[in-house]
Design a protein around this motif. Structure first.
Motif, PDB file in Angstrom:
ATOM      1  N   HIS A 142      24.697  -0.802 -36.936  1.00 23.28           N
ATOM      2  CA  HIS A 142      23.761  -0.680 -38.047  1.00 23.28           C
ATOM      3  C   HIS A 142      22.514   0.085 -37.615  1.00 23.28           C
ATOM      4  CE1 HIS A 142      26.102  -3.591 -40.356  1.00 23.28           C
ATOM      5  NE2 HIS A 142      26.146  -4.351 -39.267  1.00 23.28           N
ATOM      6  N   ALA A 143      22.046   0.933 -38.497  1.00 25.72           N
ATOM      7  CA  ALA A 143      20.793   1.632 -38.233  1.00 25.72           C
ATOM      8  C   ALA A 143      19.642   0.633 -38.237  1.00 25.72           C
ATOM      9  CB  ALA A 143      20.565   2.696 -39.297  1.00 25.72           C
ATOM     10  N   ILE A 144      18.690   0.825 -37.315  1.00 25.03           N
ATOM     11  CA  ILE A 144      17.545  -0.081 -37.215  1.00 25.03           C
ATOM     12  C   ILE A 144      16.366   0.614 -37.883  1.00 25.03           C
ATOM     13  CG2 ILE A 144      16.148  -1.473 -35.641  1.00 25.03           C
ATOM     14  CD1 ILE A 144      18.359  -0.927 -33.517  1.00 25.03           C
ATOM     15  N   ALA A 145      16.281   0.484 -39.188  1.00 24.69           N
ATOM     16  CA  ALA A 145      15.228   1.188 -39.933  1.00 24.69           C
ATOM     17  C   ALA A 145      14.910   0.435 -41.215  1.00 24.69           C
ATOM     18  CB  ALA A 145      15.660   2.610 -40.257  1.00 24.69           C
ATOM     19  N   SER A 146      13.676   0.599 -41.688  1.00 26.72           N
ATOM     20  CA  SER A 146      13.242  -0.039 -42.922  1.00 26.72           C
ATOM     21  C   SER A 146      12.227   0.849 -43.623  1.00 26.72           C
ATOM     22  CB  SER A 146      12.596  -1.409 -42.644  1.00 26.72           C
ATOM     23  OG  SER A 146      13.518  -2.310 -42.065  1.00 26.72           O
ATOM     24  N   LEU A 147      12.082   0.628 -44.922  1.00 31.72           N
ATOM     25  CA  LEU A 147      11.030   1.286 -45.690  1.00 31.72           C
ATOM     26  C   LEU A 147       9.845   0.342 -45.774  1.00 31.72           C
ATOM     27  CD1 LEU A 147       9.966   3.545 -47.558  1.00 31.72           C
ATOM     28  CD2 LEU A 147      11.007   2.304 -49.475  1.00 31.72           C
ATOM     29  N   TYR A 148       8.687   0.828 -45.398  1.00 31.36           N
ATOM     30  CA  TYR A 148       7.451   0.050 -45.465  1.00 31.36           C
ATOM     31  C   TYR A 148       6.562   0.669 -46.538  1.00 31.36           C
ATOM     32  CZ  TYR A 148       9.181  -1.803 -41.065  1.00 31.36           C
ATOM     33  OH  TYR A 148       9.957  -2.400 -40.107  1.00 31.36           O
ATOM     34  N   PRO A 149       6.415   0.010 -47.682  1.00 24.09           N
ATOM     35  CA  PRO A 149       5.764   0.631 -48.833  1.00 24.09           C
ATOM     36  C   PRO A 149       4.258   0.797 -48.733  1.00 24.09           C
ATOM     37  CG  PRO A 149       6.360  -1.633 -49.351  1.00 24.09           C
ATOM     38  CD  PRO A 149       6.960  -1.335 -48.015  1.00 24.09           C
ATOM     39  N   GLU A 150       3.580  -0.030 -47.916  1.00 23.16           N
ATOM     40  CA  GLU A 150       2.120   0.028 -47.845  1.00 23.16           C
ATOM     41  C   GLU A 150       1.662   0.077 -46.389  1.00 23.16           C
ATOM     42  OE1 GLU A 150       0.179  -2.932 -50.164  1.00 23.16           O
ATOM     43  OE2 GLU A 150       1.426  -2.589 -51.934  1.00 23.16           O
ATOM     44  N   THR A 151       1.317   1.268 -45.954  1.00 23.70           N
ATOM     45  CA  THR A 151       0.850   1.463 -44.583  1.00 23.70           C
ATOM     46  C   THR A 151      -0.339   2.427 -44.583  1.00 23.70           C
ATOM     47  OG1 THR A 151       2.172   3.439 -44.065  1.00 23.70           O
ATOM     48  CG2 THR A 151       3.249   1.292 -43.788  1.00 23.70           C
ATOM     49  N   THR A 152      -1.058   2.460 -43.477  1.00 21.11           N
ATOM     50  CA  THR A 152      -2.065   3.491 -43.242  1.00 21.11           C
ATOM     51  C   THR A 152      -1.784   4.111 -41.882  1.00 21.11           C
ATOM     52  OG1 THR A 152      -3.762   2.428 -44.591  1.00 21.11           O
ATOM     53  CG2 THR A 152      -4.517   4.007 -42.942  1.00 21.11           C
ATOM     54  N   ILE A 153      -1.694   5.427 -41.860  1.00 24.99           N
ATOM     55  CA  ILE A 153      -1.317   6.162 -40.657  1.00 24.99           C
ATOM     56  C   ILE A 153      -2.539   6.864 -40.073  1.00 24.99           C
ATOM     57  CG2 ILE A 153       0.227   7.926 -39.712  1.00 24.99           C
ATOM     58  CD1 ILE A 153       1.957   7.402 -42.289  1.00 24.99           C
ATOM     59  N   PHE A 154      -2.638   6.816 -38.756  1.00 29.11           N
ATOM     60  CA  PHE A 154      -3.776   7.340 -37.996  1.00 29.11           C
ATOM     61  C   PHE A 154      -3.323   8.477 -37.096  1.00 29.11           C
ATOM     62  CE2 PHE A 154      -5.821   7.242 -33.830  1.00 29.11           C
ATOM     63  CZ  PHE A 154      -7.178   7.066 -34.045  1.00 29.11           C
ATOM     64  N   PHE A 155      -3.961   9.637 -37.232  1.00 26.99           N
ATOM     65  CA  PHE A 155      -3.770  10.742 -36.302  1.00 26.99           C
ATOM     66  C   PHE A 155      -5.125  11.056 -35.677  1.00 26.99           C
ATOM     67  CE2 PHE A 155       0.320  11.386 -38.088  1.00 26.99           C
ATOM     68  CZ  PHE A 155       1.015  12.310 -37.305  1.00 26.99           C
ATOM     69  N   ALA A 156      -5.193  11.123 -34.351  1.00 23.47           N
ATOM     70  CA  ALA A 156      -6.435  11.490 -33.676  1.00 23.47           C
ATOM     71  C   ALA A 156      -6.158  12.606 -32.679  1.00 23.47           C
ATOM     72  CB  ALA A 156      -7.033  10.280 -32.952  1.00 23.47           C
ATOM     73  N   PHE A 198      11.136   4.468 -31.308  1.00 23.35           N
ATOM     74  CA  PHE A 198      10.634   4.091 -32.625  1.00 23.35           C
ATOM     75  C   PHE A 198       9.940   5.298 -33.244  1.00 23.35           C
ATOM     76  CE2 PHE A 198       7.649   2.279 -35.647  1.00 23.35           C
ATOM     77  CZ  PHE A 198       8.407   1.289 -36.253  1.00 23.35           C
ATOM     78  N   GLN A 199      10.264   5.586 -34.512  1.00 26.20           N
ATOM     79  CA  GLN A 199       9.730   6.768 -35.161  1.00 26.20           C
ATOM     80  C   GLN A 199       9.311   6.475 -36.591  1.00 26.20           C
ATOM     81  OE1 GLN A 199      11.766  10.588 -34.387  1.00 26.20           O
ATOM     82  NE2 GLN A 199      13.333   9.390 -33.338  1.00 26.20           N
ATOM     83  N   LEU A 200       8.413   7.304 -37.104  1.00 23.18           N
ATOM     84  CA  LEU A 200       8.001   7.275 -38.509  1.00 23.18           C
ATOM     85  C   LEU A 200       8.518   8.526 -39.197  1.00 23.18           C
ATOM     86  CD1 LEU A 200       4.217   6.284 -38.230  1.00 23.18           C
ATOM     87  CD2 LEU A 200       6.192   4.751 -38.418  1.00 23.18           C
ATOM     88  N   PHE A 201       8.939   8.375 -40.449  1.00 17.42           N
ATOM     89  CA  PHE A 201       9.416   9.504 -41.229  1.00 17.42           C
ATOM     90  C   PHE A 201       8.801   9.454 -42.628  1.00 17.42           C
ATOM     91  CE2 PHE A 201      12.704   8.489 -38.169  1.00 17.42           C
ATOM     92  CZ  PHE A 201      13.077   9.719 -37.665  1.00 17.42           C
ATOM     93  N   GLY A 202       8.623  10.607 -43.220  1.00 14.83           N
ATOM     94  CA  GLY A 202       8.198  10.643 -44.617  1.00 14.83           C
ATOM     95  C   GLY A 202       6.975  11.507 -44.862  1.00 14.83           C
ATOM     96  N   ASP A 203       6.715  11.736 -46.124  1.00 16.41           N
ATOM     97  CA  ASP A 203       5.608  12.591 -46.535  1.00 16.41           C
ATOM     98  C   ASP A 203       4.260  12.018 -46.118  1.00 16.41           C
ATOM     99  OD1 ASP A 203       4.629  14.914 -48.201  1.00 16.41           O
ATOM    100  OD2 ASP A 203       3.670  13.273 -49.282  1.00 16.41           O
ATOM    101  N   ALA A 224      10.535   3.737 -41.169  1.00 11.43           N
ATOM    102  CA  ALA A 224      10.305   3.585 -39.738  1.00 11.43           C
ATOM    103  C   ALA A 224      11.458   2.829 -39.106  1.00 11.43           C
ATOM    104  CB  ALA A 224       8.995   2.830 -39.497  1.00 11.43           C
ATOM    105  N   GLY A 225      11.732   3.173 -37.872  1.00 15.09           N
ATOM    106  CA  GLY A 225      12.789   2.480 -37.165  1.00 15.09           C
ATOM    107  C   GLY A 225      13.101   3.142 -35.843  1.00 15.09           C
ATOM    108  N   VAL A 226      14.127   2.631 -35.174  1.00 17.22           N
ATOM    109  CA  VAL A 226      14.546   3.159 -33.884  1.00 17.22           C
ATOM    110  C   VAL A 226      15.680   4.148 -34.101  1.00 17.22           C
ATOM    111  CG1 VAL A 226      15.500   2.594 -31.616  1.00 17.22           C
ATOM    112  CG2 VAL A 226      13.857   1.052 -32.714  1.00 17.22           C
ATOM    113  N   LEU A 227      15.412   5.397 -33.740  1.00 15.98           N
ATOM    114  CA  LEU A 227      16.454   6.422 -33.806  1.00 15.98           C
ATOM    115  C   LEU A 227      17.232   6.362 -32.498  1.00 15.98           C
ATOM    116  CD1 LEU A 227      17.465   8.645 -35.686  1.00 15.98           C
ATOM    117  CD2 LEU A 227      15.984  10.242 -34.469  1.00 15.98           C
ATOM    118  N   ARG A 228      18.467   5.916 -32.596  1.00 17.77           N
ATOM    119  CA  ARG A 228      19.226   5.627 -31.384  1.00 17.77           C
ATOM    120  C   ARG A 228      19.756   6.886 -30.713  1.00 17.77           C
ATOM    121  NH1 ARG A 228      23.086   1.351 -34.153  1.00 17.77           N
ATOM    122  NH2 ARG A 228      22.923   3.003 -35.711  1.00 17.77           N
ATOM    123  N   GLY A 229      20.239   6.714 -29.493  1.00 12.35           N
ATOM    124  CA  GLY A 229      20.721   7.808 -28.682  1.00 12.35           C
ATOM    125  C   GLY A 229      20.068   7.731 -27.321  1.00 12.35           C
TER     126      GLY A 229
END
Length: 261
Positions: free
Chosen positions: A12-26, A142-147, A132-137
């Motif tokens: 099974h893919a280890i991933a979920s949709l998280y509807p309410e987050t705040t992302i930080f880039f520095a 752990f990675q974030l995806f989306g607009d 977000a989830g763990v992209l296996r291989g």
């Protein structure tokens, strides 16, 4: 039991949709020029010291560190457990990171050169849903995806050094938290790649002047309330499996798809 867990990981893919987050880039403004005249050891001394302090702040504010990409630090609130005050926590984290960064560069200037004090941070924030989830291989991470990830990156790249730049979505989350006094509308609208014209804001928070470890007062830097001083929030670190190695760096969608740090 061990074999069963391995079976689940493989099935099974280890991933979920998280509807309410705040992302930080520095991003460290001036880092490229600074590093061009330093040895590799000196460059790593700076980054390890800065990121180590940011990691401590992330634990304090219940922020989930995603990864570092060169001189870019990426983090998120609102996962793996929901956090109603995800935008509030992230703004406090961002402001503390800026204060700590100035303290660190002042302290390191004795060994890394006076121009180390000229380095500054540029921060971008955006609130929205992420996958977000763990992209296996090999070296699964752990990675974030989306607009929302791309938008947070645009907030950073279109920001100004020494300031926290946020989107309308983050501004709205702060208004709901009754922190509209933290917001200063940006006079000029930005034109972000793939987004067009956007109204954005500077996040400005006031408080007590911070001092360096040598005791000197740093103007323009303010301390803010930490979660220990305010209402406690559930820890996002305690419930996140697959992150047993805190030093492991992780890839992000944008690192290979046009996100600039």
């Amino acid at each position: 039991m061990h074999l069963f867990c391995n079976f689940l990981l493989q099935s099974h893919a280890i991933a979920s949709l998280y509807p309410e987050t705040t992302i930080f880039f520095a991003d460290l403004a001036g880092f490229t020029k600074w590093s061009s005249s330093r040895t590799p050891i000196e460059v790593f001394d700076l980054l390890e010291t800065v990121y180590g302090e940011f990691d401590k702040l992330a634990k304090r504010y219940k922020v989930f560190k995603v990864e570092t990409i060169g001189d870019c630090y990426v983090a998120v609130t609102g996962l793996p457990k929901p956090q109603e005050d995800h935008a509030l926590l992230m703004c406090k984290f961002a402001r503390s990171c800026m204060a700590k960064f100035q303290l660190v560069t002042v302290d390191l200037s004795d060994t890394l050169g006076e121009d180390t004090k000229l380095l500054e941070m540029r921060v971008g924030l955006h609130s929205g849903p992420v996958t977000a989830g763990v992209l296996r291989g090999d070296k699964g991470r752990f990675q974030l995806f989306g607009d929302s990830v791309n938008t947070a990156s645009r907030m950073e790249s279109n920001g100004v050094k020494g300031k926290i730049h946020c989107s309308e979505a983050t501004a709205e989350a702060l208004r709901k938290a009754r922190k509209q006094n933290w917001l200063v509308p940006r006079e000029d609208k930005i034109v972000a790649k793939g987004k067009g014209e956007m109204q954005t804001y500077w996040v400005e928070m006031s408080g007590l002047a911070a001092t360096s470890t040598s005791g000197s007062v740093l103007s323009g830097i303010h301390s803010i309330e930490t979660p220990e001083q305010s209402t406690p929030t559930p820890s996002s670190h305690a419930s996140m499996p697959l992150r047993n190695n805190p030093n492991q760096q992780q890839d992000l969608e944008g690192s290979k798809s046009g996100i600039e740090c």
